[in-house]
Scaffold this motif. Structure first.
Motif, PDB file in Angstrom:
ATOM      1  N   GLN A  32       0.822  -1.201   0.000  1.00  0.00           N
ATOM      2  CA  GLN A  32       0.000   0.000   0.000  1.00  0.00           C
ATOM      3  C   GLN A  32       0.863   1.261   0.000  1.00  0.00           C
ATOM      4  O   GLN A  32       0.564   2.234  -0.701  1.00  0.00           O
ATOM      5  CB  GLN A  32      -0.933  -0.015   1.220  1.00  0.00           C
ATOM      6  N   ASP A  81      -0.124   6.565  -3.868  1.00  0.00           N
ATOM      7  CA  ASP A  81      -1.308   7.128  -4.518  1.00  0.00           C
ATOM      8  C   ASP A  81      -1.995   8.203  -3.672  1.00  0.00           C
ATOM      9  O   ASP A  81      -3.125   8.600  -3.956  1.00  0.00           O
ATOM     10  CB  ASP A  81      -2.312   6.019  -4.834  1.00  0.00           C
ATOM     11  N   THR A 139      -2.857   7.951  -0.453  1.00  0.00           N
ATOM     12  CA  THR A 139      -3.581   7.452   0.721  1.00  0.00           C
ATOM     13  C   THR A 139      -2.665   7.323   1.936  1.00  0.00           C
ATOM     14  O   THR A 139      -3.138   7.258   3.060  1.00  0.00           O
ATOM     15  CB  THR A 139      -4.221   6.079   0.436  1.00  0.00           C
ATOM     16  N   CYS A 140      -1.343   7.273   1.706  1.00  0.00           N
ATOM     17  CA  CYS A 140      -0.379   7.168   2.793  1.00  0.00           C
ATOM     18  C   CYS A 140       0.396   8.478   2.892  1.00  0.00           C
ATOM     19  O   CYS A 140       0.900   8.985   1.890  1.00  0.00           O
ATOM     20  CB  CYS A 140       0.583   6.004   2.563  1.00  0.00           C
ATOM     21  N   CYS A 178      -1.108   5.268   6.800  1.00  0.00           N
ATOM     22  CA  CYS A 178      -2.129   5.075   5.765  1.00  0.00           C
ATOM     23  C   CYS A 178      -3.484   5.001   6.469  1.00  0.00           C
ATOM     24  O   CYS A 178      -3.841   3.961   7.039  1.00  0.00           O
ATOM     25  CB  CYS A 178      -1.891   3.794   4.971  1.00  0.00           C
ATOM     26  N   LEU A 192      -7.341   4.583   6.721  1.00  0.00           N
ATOM     27  CA  LEU A 192      -8.315   3.843   5.921  1.00  0.00           C
ATOM     28  C   LEU A 192      -9.707   4.407   6.149  1.00  0.00           C
ATOM     29  O   LEU A 192     -10.075   4.746   7.279  1.00  0.00           O
ATOM     30  CB  LEU A 192      -8.272   2.359   6.299  1.00  0.00           C
ATOM     31  N   SER A 227      -8.640   2.693  -6.535  1.00  0.00           N
ATOM     32  CA  SER A 227      -7.913   3.006  -5.308  1.00  0.00           C
ATOM     33  C   SER A 227      -8.861   3.115  -4.127  1.00  0.00           C
ATOM     34  O   SER A 227      -8.597   2.590  -3.052  1.00  0.00           O
ATOM     35  CB  SER A 227      -7.142   4.318  -5.480  1.00  0.00           C
ATOM     36  N   ALA A 228      -9.994   3.810  -4.328  1.00  0.00           N
ATOM     37  CA  ALA A 228     -10.968   3.966  -3.257  1.00  0.00           C
ATOM     38  C   ALA A 228     -11.544   2.624  -2.833  1.00  0.00           C
ATOM     39  O   ALA A 228     -11.759   2.361  -1.645  1.00  0.00           O
ATOM     40  CB  ALA A 228     -12.087   4.911  -3.704  1.00  0.00           C
ATOM     41  N   VAL A 281      -8.949   0.749  -0.712  1.00  0.00           N
ATOM     42  CA  VAL A 281      -8.908   1.283   0.648  1.00  0.00           C
ATOM     43  C   VAL A 281     -10.122   0.805   1.432  1.00  0.00           C
ATOM     44  O   VAL A 281     -10.028   0.439   2.605  1.00  0.00           O
ATOM     45  CB  VAL A 281      -8.837   2.825   0.630  1.00  0.00           C
ATOM     46  N   TYR A 304     -10.128  -1.354   4.769  1.00  0.00           N
ATOM     47  CA  TYR A 304     -10.832  -0.892   5.969  1.00  0.00           C
ATOM     48  C   TYR A 304     -11.664  -2.021   6.566  1.00  0.00           C
ATOM     49  O   TYR A 304     -11.607  -2.298   7.768  1.00  0.00           O
ATOM     50  CB  TYR A 304     -11.729   0.301   5.614  1.00  0.00           C
ATOM     51  N   GLN A 348      -5.721   2.374  10.762  1.00  0.00           N
ATOM     52  CA  GLN A 348      -4.545   2.827  10.020  1.00  0.00           C
ATOM     53  C   GLN A 348      -3.588   1.678   9.771  1.00  0.00           C
ATOM     54  O   GLN A 348      -3.513   0.723  10.558  1.00  0.00           O
ATOM     55  CB  GLN A 348      -3.768   3.892  10.808  1.00  0.00           C
TER      56      GLN A 348
END
Length: 385
Positions: A111, A116, A118-119, A132, A134, A155-156, A159, A163, A222
């Protein structure tokens, strides 16, 4: 006319002589304070050695000293509640199996490598850390994303899957491997051999703080990684109101940046809370249900094994330690400082008190409070107190 008498010179000299010892004492104190501060600063930036790790393991073992494999679920729950009430921290063994922890480790690395957005590197001045966070997609958006295949939806959706997979960790630790709902074979499964769920502990914790099951929630998930040559985080609280944080180790946490927790610093609403941090009660086996009042223990290192979790009250002052800064690159592998420290972060908060529960001023005051308590605690330890 007779000449005017000159004022006696001895008075000024005596005054100067009287002031000099005070100035000398003040200068000596300032000098001593400076050298002590420098010594503590060097100590604070140290790398954790094997001797300190041994003391940390012994301290954490005290958390389990009354634990027996045949304890009932009620006894286990009470054991963890007593730990959290008195010390603000408890340890839960085998939250993840070895295989599941290794799969999660790979997931964290993958990840972060995607880069991208998100992190992120968190605020607070610490370097070498990546968080990262979530987020769960609302159900309508999830369905729309799956159907439309819009740009960015992949990507969404990833994630979102992560999650939901992490959210299963505190819910499904019943001693048997549990499959996690996933549409991607790369996502790990999890299991436990601890006999109690993290959610069981969270439910009892909030109940004891007068918060029923509908008034708190799983507030944050996270993926977190600390790298070699990272720096110390600032001292901080996750929340100024009751809450819980679990750190689940995906590799053995040894010299590679364990979390430091100031014991009993969650007791902010109790009289004498500062003195109870610095000069804790004696460790009497019959006192306080033979729980873990650490004998003269003020700060504990969260050095835990792969798959274990350390669970602490969100009001506890804590920070992630940096590591590997005093080692040359060619010695990193030899000393073990070349290992990353990936963990899962799981947080619960009451609905009416989302984290952190304070502003910039409160956060800054907590940082200075942590620095002061850590400094005084270290000085008392050096003095053998």
């Amino acid at each position: 006319m007779a000449p005017m008498p000159m004022p006696p010179q001895s008075t000024g000299s005596a005054a100067r002589l009287a002031v000099s010892p005070s100035l000398l004492a003040l200068a000596a104190c300032a000098s001593a304070g400076y050298y002590v501060s420098c010594a503590y600063d060097c100590h604070d930036k140290r790398d954790i050695d094997n001797a300190e790790l041994g003391r940390a393991h012994a301290a954490l073992d005290r958390l389990d000293r009354k634990f027996h494999e045949n304890d009932s679920r009620k006894e286990l729950l009470q054991h963890h509640m007593t730990n959290l009430d008195i010390s603000g921290v408890t340890r839960i063994r085998s939250v993840l199996t070895k295989e599941a922890a290794e799969q999660w480790d790979e997931t964290v690395c993958r990840q972060i490598a995607k880069n991208d957005g998100t992190c992120i590197v968190p605020a607070g001045g610490a370097v070498g850390r990546v968080h990262c966070k979530l987020f769960q997609m609302p159900s309508p958006q999830r369905r729309k994303g799956l159907k439309s295949g819009e740009a960015g939806s992949t990507s969404a959706e990833e994630v979102d899957r992560l999650y939901r997979a992490v959210a299963e960790v505190p819910e499904r630790i019943s001693g048997r491997a549990v499959s996690v709902e996933r549409s991607n074979s790369e996502l790990p499964s999890d299991g436990s051999a601890s006999g109690i769920r993290l959610n069981d502990i969270a439910r009892e914790y909030f109940a004891q703080n007068g918060i029923d099951e509908k008034q708190y929630k799983l507030a944050q998930l996270q993926l977190l990684d600390a790298a070699p040559q990272s720096s110390n985080q600032i001292w901080h609280r996750d929340n100024v109101k009751p809450g819980l944080t679990a750190l689940v180790a995906l590799r053995d946490v040894v010299s590679n940046g364990p979390t430091e927790i100031i014991l009993r610093s969650h007791q902010t609403d109790r009289s004498g809370s500062i003195m109870n941090v610095l000069m804790p009660e004696s460790d009497d086996a019959d006192d306080r249900n033979d729980s873990n009042v650490f004998s003269r223990q003020r700060i504990v290192l969260g050095s835990i094994q792969l798959g274990d979790a350390i669970l602490y009250d969100a009001r506890c002052l804590h920070r992630g330690r940096g590591y590997g800064n005093n080692t040359t690159p060619d010695k990193m592998a030899e000393t073990g400082f070349d290992h990353h420290r990936p963990v899962l972060v799981i947080r619960w908060d009451a609905n009416i008190s989302p984290a952190p529960g304070t502003g910039l001023v409160g956060t800054t005051m907590a940082t200075w409070e942590g620095k002061l308590l850590a400094f005084v605690s270290t000085a008392l330890t050096w003095l053998g107190l």
